[in-house]
Design a protein around this motif. Structure first.
Motif, PDB file in Angstrom:
ATOM      1  N   LYS A   1       0.804  -1.221   0.000  1.00  0.00           N
ATOM      2  CA  LYS A   1       0.000   0.000   0.000  1.00  0.00           C
ATOM      3  C   LYS A   1       0.843   1.281   0.000  1.00  0.00           C
ATOM      4  CE  LYS A   1      -0.815   0.082   5.031  1.00  0.00           C
ATOM      5  NZ  LYS A   1      -1.865   0.024   6.063  1.00  0.00           N
ATOM      6  N   LYS A   2       2.091   1.191   0.467  1.00  0.00           N
ATOM      7  CA  LYS A   2       2.953   2.376   0.448  1.00  0.00           C
ATOM      8  C   LYS A   2       3.361   2.758  -0.972  1.00  0.00           C
ATOM      9  CE  LYS A   2       4.900   1.414   5.014  1.00  0.00           C
ATOM     10  NZ  LYS A   2       6.135   1.097   5.781  1.00  0.00           N
TER      11      LYS A   2
ATOM     12  N   HIS B   1       0.746   7.599   0.336  1.00  0.00           N
ATOM     13  CA  HIS B   1       0.151   6.859   1.448  1.00  0.00           C
ATOM     14  C   HIS B   1       0.167   7.661   2.748  1.00  0.00           C
ATOM     15  CE1 HIS B   1      -0.947   3.572   4.023  1.00  0.00           C
ATOM     16  NE2 HIS B   1       0.175   3.664   4.701  1.00  0.00           N
TER      17      HIS B   1
ATOM     18  N   ASN C   1      -8.251   2.835  -5.051  1.00  0.00           N
ATOM     19  CA  ASN C   1      -8.928   3.874  -4.268  1.00  0.00           C
ATOM     20  C   ASN C   1     -10.357   4.008  -4.774  1.00  0.00           C
ATOM     21  OD1 ASN C   1      -6.535   5.131  -2.702  1.00  0.00           O
ATOM     22  ND2 ASN C   1      -5.819   5.028  -4.815  1.00  0.00           N
TER      23      ASN C   1
ATOM     24  N   GLN D   1      -7.868   3.653   0.367  1.00  0.00           N
ATOM     25  CA  GLN D   1      -7.415   2.408  -0.239  1.00  0.00           C
ATOM     26  C   GLN D   1      -8.337   1.239   0.116  1.00  0.00           C
ATOM     27  OE1 GLN D   1      -3.326   1.437   0.346  1.00  0.00           O
ATOM     28  NE2 GLN D   1      -2.578   3.149  -0.886  1.00  0.00           N
TER      29      GLN D   1
END
Length: 456
Positions: free
Chosen positions: A53-54, A109, A159, A165
């Motif tokens: 996710k980063k 993020h 998204n 997210q």
């Protein structure tokens, strides 16, 4: 020793208790193993999402409406998803996510935001490369989309609907999905993981935490999600991205053959076991195919280790091949399988033609239907494009088009101007046939199939 009835009952009772205990233990153990497997899979999902996710960003766009309405000048906002490509600030997403955007804002993020500039775009694959001036970025890890297996579990991260997210899961449903007329590229990964509109441009990730595809638009008839989601294979994306970063353009492979689909009739006539592959009808001198020894009449069934589904599949593979790469091909010639090796050359042909060249190659001249012309030709109340001339011997002539015909639809979609006709044909340049719906001054109407002669 002689057993009494009482002894037998006692023995049976003890055995039954033993069986019950063993059954309970086996059942408990089964539940335990199942629970452990679910826990392990759950932990894997959690770990993948934390690590990935980063590298996933939110893309916000704004553009000024140019519609000739009361809303002219109104700012239209859009949103999509992107993936950090490297630490230099390059980000990849779908081209349509930032189409006509006046301003592009990337939200990382950690909620920090940066203005992005477009480095380059590729219409054919629907990929755009953006760049932001930021430090300490976390690039995604990329896998090998060629090694994907049917049934393999994948996650989609994006998204959705401005909710932050979101993660969905599914499996690889199909590989090499084609004939969807989405872009010039026709070799998609198909998954049943739900991909919502604002997640387009986001990553499709395998259980190793590697990005194996970039999520993209589904076919229009399935918008809203009906179990079909598509992703562009990451191997294709990486080549496009590197080309755009290094050269500012896309280098396309060129095989140098004119080919046609293997129909059922051709399969029977050629004595083939399957109607897969591409039948070579012509070879260009000095091309990669000519250098390899490919001949007219050969049926290419395998390219660079991949079994060909159809001619569209071959075109996608050729276009995505690195220049100067050595490629092996398998062909059927006179019922015998032969292998050839060649070095891929770069295509010197432009990706698109201007309107004049396109219509000239099809053998037609066209004109927008004006009010005066509609009265003269008997098309009052109609919309479309009038054919003003047809070149003898051209694809249009062979299809049966004549001067005065009114083109109303292309691939079942209305067209009302020569520009719309041009754009509609460009979108299906990788198709063998163009389906036209026409009307004639005598009020007759019919479908016409216009065949294109395309090279690979």
């Amino acid at each position: 020793m002689k057993l009494t009835l009482t002894d037998i009952r006692s023995l049976f009772s003890g055995s039954l208790s033993c069986f019950v205990v063993i059954g309970v233990l086996l059942l408990t153990n089964s539940f335990s193993r199942e629970s452990l497997a679910e826990k392990t899979l759950s932990d894997t999902f959690v770990s993948i999402v934390k690590d990935t996710k980063k590298s996933v960003v939110t893309i916000h766009t704004t553009k000024i409406s140019e519609d000739n309405t009361l809303n002219r000048g109104f700012r239209i906002k859009g949103q999509g998803t992107g993936v950090i490509y490297d630490k230099k600030g390059f980000i990849i997403t779908n081209k349509h996510v930032v189409k006509n955007a006046g301003e592009i804002i990337i939200r990382l993020h950690d909620e920090s935001e940066y203005k992005a500039e477009i480095v380059g775009t590729d219409e054919r694959s629907d990929i755009v490369v953006l760049r932001i001036d930021a430090e300490n970025l976390t690039p995604a890890g990329f896998g090998n989309s060629d090694s994907l297996e049917l049934g393999e579990i994948v996650l989609s991260i994006g998204n959705s609907f401005g909710l932050g997210q979101t993660v969905t899961s599914g499996i690889i449903s199909a590989e090499g999905t084609s004939n969807l007329q989405l872009t010039g590229f026709e070799d998609f990964i198909q998954t049943d993981a739900t991909i919502n509109p604002n997640s387009y441009g986001g990553p499709l990730v395998n259980l190793n935490g590697e990005v194996v595809g970039i999520n993209t638009l589904p076919p229009k008839q399935t918008v809203g999600y009906f179990g079909i989601s598509l992703a562009i294979p990451i191997n294709v994306v990486k080549k496009v991205t590197e080309d755009l970063i290094q050269y500012g353009k896309i280098t396309r492979g060129w095989l140098g053959v004119t080919a046609q689909p293997v129909t059922r009739e051709l399969q029977k006539a050629l004595g083939l076991k399957k109607n897969l592959g591409a039948l070579v009808s012509d070879i260009e001198p000095g091309s990669a195919a000519a250098n390899a020894g490919i001949k007219s009449g050969d049926v290419i069934i395998k390219y660079d280790g991949k079994k060909l589904k159809n001619i569209l599949h071959l075109r996608s593979l050729v276009k995505g091949t690195e220049i100067n790469k050595e490629v092996r091909m398998t062909v059927i010639r006179d019922g015998v399988e032969l292998e050839f090796t060649t070095t891929m050359l770069e295509s010197s042909k432009t990706e698109t033609e201007n309107k004049k060249d396109l219509f000239s190659n099809l053998g037609v001249n066209v004109q927008n239907l004006t009010s005066k012309l509609s009265i003269t030709l008997g098309y009052e109340g109609e919309e479309g494009i009038v054919i003003t001339n047809v070149q003898r011997g051209s694809p249009a002539f062979k299809a049966g088009l004549t001067k005065g015909d009114l083109i109303v639809e292309v691939q079942h979609k209305p067209v009302t101007s020569s520009e719309e006709l041009y754009q509609a044909i460009l979108k299906i340049r990788n198709e063998e046939d163009i389906l036209l719906f026409i009307k004639r001054p005598d009020k007759a109407s019919k479908f016409i199939v216009l065949k294109q002669k395309k090279g690979v």
